[in-house]
Write a protein that holds these residues in place. Structure first.
Motif, mmCIF file in Angstrom:
data_model
loop_
_atom_site.group_PDB
_atom_site.id
_atom_site.type_symbol
_atom_site.label_atom_id
_atom_site.label_comp_id
_atom_site.label_asym_id
_atom_site.label_seq_id
_atom_site.Cartn_x
_atom_site.Cartn_y
_atom_site.Cartn_z
ATOM 1 N N LEU A 276 -30.984 22.472 -2.854
ATOM 2 C CA LEU A 276 -29.716 21.665 -2.815
ATOM 3 C C LEU A 276 -30.146 20.208 -2.094
ATOM 4 N N ARG A 277 -30.573 20.343 -0.897
ATOM 5 C CA ARG A 277 -30.582 19.246 -0.181
ATOM 6 C C ARG A 277 -31.722 18.264 -0.746
ATOM 7 N N ALA A 278 -32.660 18.832 -1.534
ATOM 8 C CA ALA A 278 -33.922 17.778 -1.999
ATOM 9 C C ALA A 278 -33.118 17.191 -3.240
ATOM 10 N N GLY A 279 -32.109 18.043 -4.002
ATOM 11 C CA GLY A 279 -31.390 17.418 -4.935
ATOM 12 C C GLY A 279 -30.342 16.192 -4.488
ATOM 13 N N VAL A 280 -29.729 16.436 -3.533
ATOM 14 C CA VAL A 280 -28.620 15.505 -2.865
ATOM 15 C C VAL A 280 -29.499 14.313 -2.537
ATOM 16 N N GLU A 281 -30.519 14.431 -2.016
ATOM 17 C CA GLU A 281 -31.299 13.286 -1.465
ATOM 18 C C GLU A 281 -31.830 12.502 -2.518
ATOM 19 N N GLN A 282 -32.443 13.158 -3.491
ATOM 20 C CA GLN A 282 -32.828 12.576 -4.883
ATOM 21 C C GLN A 282 -31.657 11.756 -5.681
ATOM 22 N N ILE A 283 -30.666 12.178 -5.814
ATOM 23 C CA ILE A 283 -29.539 11.722 -6.407
ATOM 24 C C ILE A 283 -29.069 10.346 -5.550
ATOM 25 N N ALA A 284 -28.960 10.625 -4.317
ATOM 26 C CA ALA A 284 -28.639 9.402 -3.616
ATOM 27 C C ALA A 284 -29.685 8.318 -3.565
ATOM 28 N N ALA A 285 -30.802 8.426 -3.504
ATOM 29 C CA ALA A 285 -32.002 7.615 -3.612
ATOM 30 C C ALA A 285 -32.001 7.047 -4.960
ATOM 31 N N ASP B 204 -31.181 2.973 -6.029
ATOM 32 C CA ASP B 204 -32.142 2.141 -7.026
ATOM 33 C C ASP B 204 -31.344 1.780 -8.153
ATOM 34 N N LEU B 205 -30.415 2.323 -8.691
ATOM 35 C CA LEU B 205 -29.504 1.851 -9.841
ATOM 36 C C LEU B 205 -28.812 0.805 -9.731
ATOM 37 N N ARG B 206 -27.978 0.794 -8.336
ATOM 38 C CA ARG B 206 -27.451 -0.364 -7.789
ATOM 39 C C ARG B 206 -28.066 -1.605 -7.712
ATOM 40 N N GLY C 118 -27.587 11.441 -13.196
ATOM 41 C CA GLY C 118 -27.368 12.927 -13.080
ATOM 42 C C GLY C 118 -28.800 13.440 -12.469
ATOM 43 N N PHE C 119 -29.470 14.586 -12.868
ATOM 44 C CA PHE C 119 -30.631 15.116 -12.260
ATOM 45 C C PHE C 119 -31.577 14.694 -13.245
ATOM 46 N N ILE C 120 -32.885 14.566 -12.825
ATOM 47 C CA ILE C 120 -34.093 14.347 -13.787
ATOM 48 C C ILE C 120 -34.510 15.988 -14.253
ATOM 49 N N LYS C 121 -34.534 16.060 -15.420
ATOM 50 C CA LYS C 121 -34.848 17.543 -16.186
ATOM 51 C C LYS C 121 -35.839 17.260 -17.192
ATOM 52 N N GLU C 122 -37.154 17.767 -17.061
ATOM 53 C CA GLU C 122 -38.387 17.658 -17.967
ATOM 54 C C GLU C 122 -38.294 16.204 -18.209
ATOM 55 N N GLY C 123 -38.463 15.288 -17.285
ATOM 56 C CA GLY C 123 -38.733 13.655 -17.406
ATOM 57 C C GLY C 123 -37.633 13.026 -18.165
ATOM 58 N N VAL C 124 -36.424 13.644 -18.475
ATOM 59 C CA VAL C 124 -35.193 13.235 -18.755
ATOM 60 C C VAL C 124 -34.100 12.766 -17.876
ATOM 61 N N LEU C 125 -33.791 11.845 -17.477
ATOM 62 C CA LEU C 125 -32.827 11.296 -16.520
ATOM 63 C C LEU C 125 -31.527 11.141 -17.337
ATOM 64 N N VAL D 183 -39.437 9.566 -14.941
ATOM 65 C CA VAL D 183 -38.832 9.526 -15.951
ATOM 66 C C VAL D 183 -39.566 9.069 -17.006
ATOM 67 N N ASN D 184 -39.142 9.795 -18.209
ATOM 68 C CA ASN D 184 -40.056 9.453 -19.594
ATOM 69 C C ASN D 184 -38.779 9.039 -20.579
ATOM 70 N N ALA D 185 -37.707 9.428 -20.286
ATOM 71 C CA ALA D 185 -36.638 8.890 -21.324
ATOM 72 C C ALA D 185 -35.069 9.020 -20.479
ATOM 73 N N LEU D 186 -34.175 8.357 -20.945
ATOM 74 C CA LEU D 186 -32.988 8.380 -20.343
ATOM 75 C C LEU D 186 -32.013 8.901 -21.317
ATOM 76 N N ARG D 187 -31.091 9.958 -21.052
ATOM 77 C CA ARG D 187 -29.950 10.195 -21.934
ATOM 78 C C ARG D 187 -28.747 9.855 -21.032
ATOM 79 N N ILE D 188 -28.134 8.919 -22.198
ATOM 80 C CA ILE D 188 -26.867 8.345 -21.719
ATOM 81 C C ILE D 188 -25.698 9.038 -22.169
ATOM 82 N N ARG D 189 -24.743 9.406 -21.403
ATOM 83 C CA ARG D 189 -23.660 10.035 -21.635
ATOM 84 C C ARG D 189 -22.320 9.597 -21.207
ATOM 85 N N VAL D 190 -21.104 9.825 -21.753
ATOM 86 C CA VAL D 190 -20.059 9.052 -21.312
ATOM 87 C C VAL D 190 -19.225 10.371 -20.642
#
Length: 160
Positions: free
Chosen positions: A35-44, A48-50, A64-71, A102-109
Motif C-alpha cells: 500500500l505504501r509503494a502504491g501511494v508513493e507511486q500515485i504521488a510521484a 509528473d502529470l502536473r 490510477g494504478f499502472i496495471k500490466e503497462g496500462v495507466l 507505461v505502454n498505453a493509457l486508458r482514459i476514463r471519465v
C-alpha cells in the motif's frame, strides 16, 4: 460492584489521539508495504502529470494504478477526456521518457460531485431607499434606465 460493565472502560482512561500523517502510519509495519509503494507511486505520478499536462487539465486529471503497462487516467468530464485523448501520444512518450513503465493509457471519465447551487439572493432595500429610487425614476426622461429604476422601485415598495 462497578457501574461500568466489564466490556467498557471508564471515561478517565480515554486519551485523545492526535491526527497522524498517512506516511507515518504506513511506515509502522511491513504489512502495509504494498500500500505504501502504491501511494508513493500515485504521488510521484501526480507530480509528473502536473508538469506534463496544461494547467487546465492538470487540475482535473487523476492518475490510477499502472496495471500490466496500462495507466488509467480519470478526467473530470467528457470534454477533458476528449482533450486528453488528443494529447495521449505525446503524454505517453513523455511518461516513458521519465521512466514510467507505461505502454498505453486508458482514459476514463470520473464525474466530480455536483456543486451546491448558489443561495438565492436575499437583497432587501429599506423603505427610504425604495422611495429615493422611485423619486429618481420620476425625475429622469423616458428611457430604458428610467423604466428599469421604476420597476426596481415598485418591486421594493411592494415588499414592505
Amino acid at each position: 460492584m462497578s457501574r461500568f460493565s466489564s466490556f467498557s472502560r471508564p471515561p478517565q482512561q480515554f486519551k485523545a489521539r492526535r491526527p497522524q500523517p498517512v506516511a507515518e502510519v504506513l511506515n509502522r509495519t511491513d504489512a502495509y508495504a504494498a500500500l505504501r509503494a502504491g501511494v508513493e507511486q500515485i504521488a510521484a505520478l501526480e507530480k509528473d502529470l502536473r508538469v506534463l499536462l496544461p494547467d487546465y487539465l492538470a487540475t482535473s486529471v487523476e492518475p490510477g494504478f499502472i496495471k500490466e503497462g496500462v495507466l488509467a487516467l480519470f478526467a473530470g468530464h467528457n470534454a477533458l477526456a476528449a482533450r486528453l485523448r488528443h494529447l495521449e501520444p505525446r503524454l505517453l512518450a513523455d511518461l516513458q521518457q521519465r521512466g514510467w513503465p507505461v505502454n498505453a493509457l486508458r482514459i476514463r471519465v470520473r464525474p466530480q460531485p455536483a456543486k451546491a447551487p448558489p443561495p438565492v439572493k436575499q437583497a432587501r432595500m429599506t423603505p427610504a431607499g425604495a422611495d429615493a429610487l422611485h423619486a429618481l425614476s420620476e425625475s429622469l426622461a423616458p428611457s430604458p434606465l428610467q423604466e428599469a429604476l421604476a420597476k426596481m422601485a415598485a418591486r421594493h415598495r411592494r415588499n414592505r
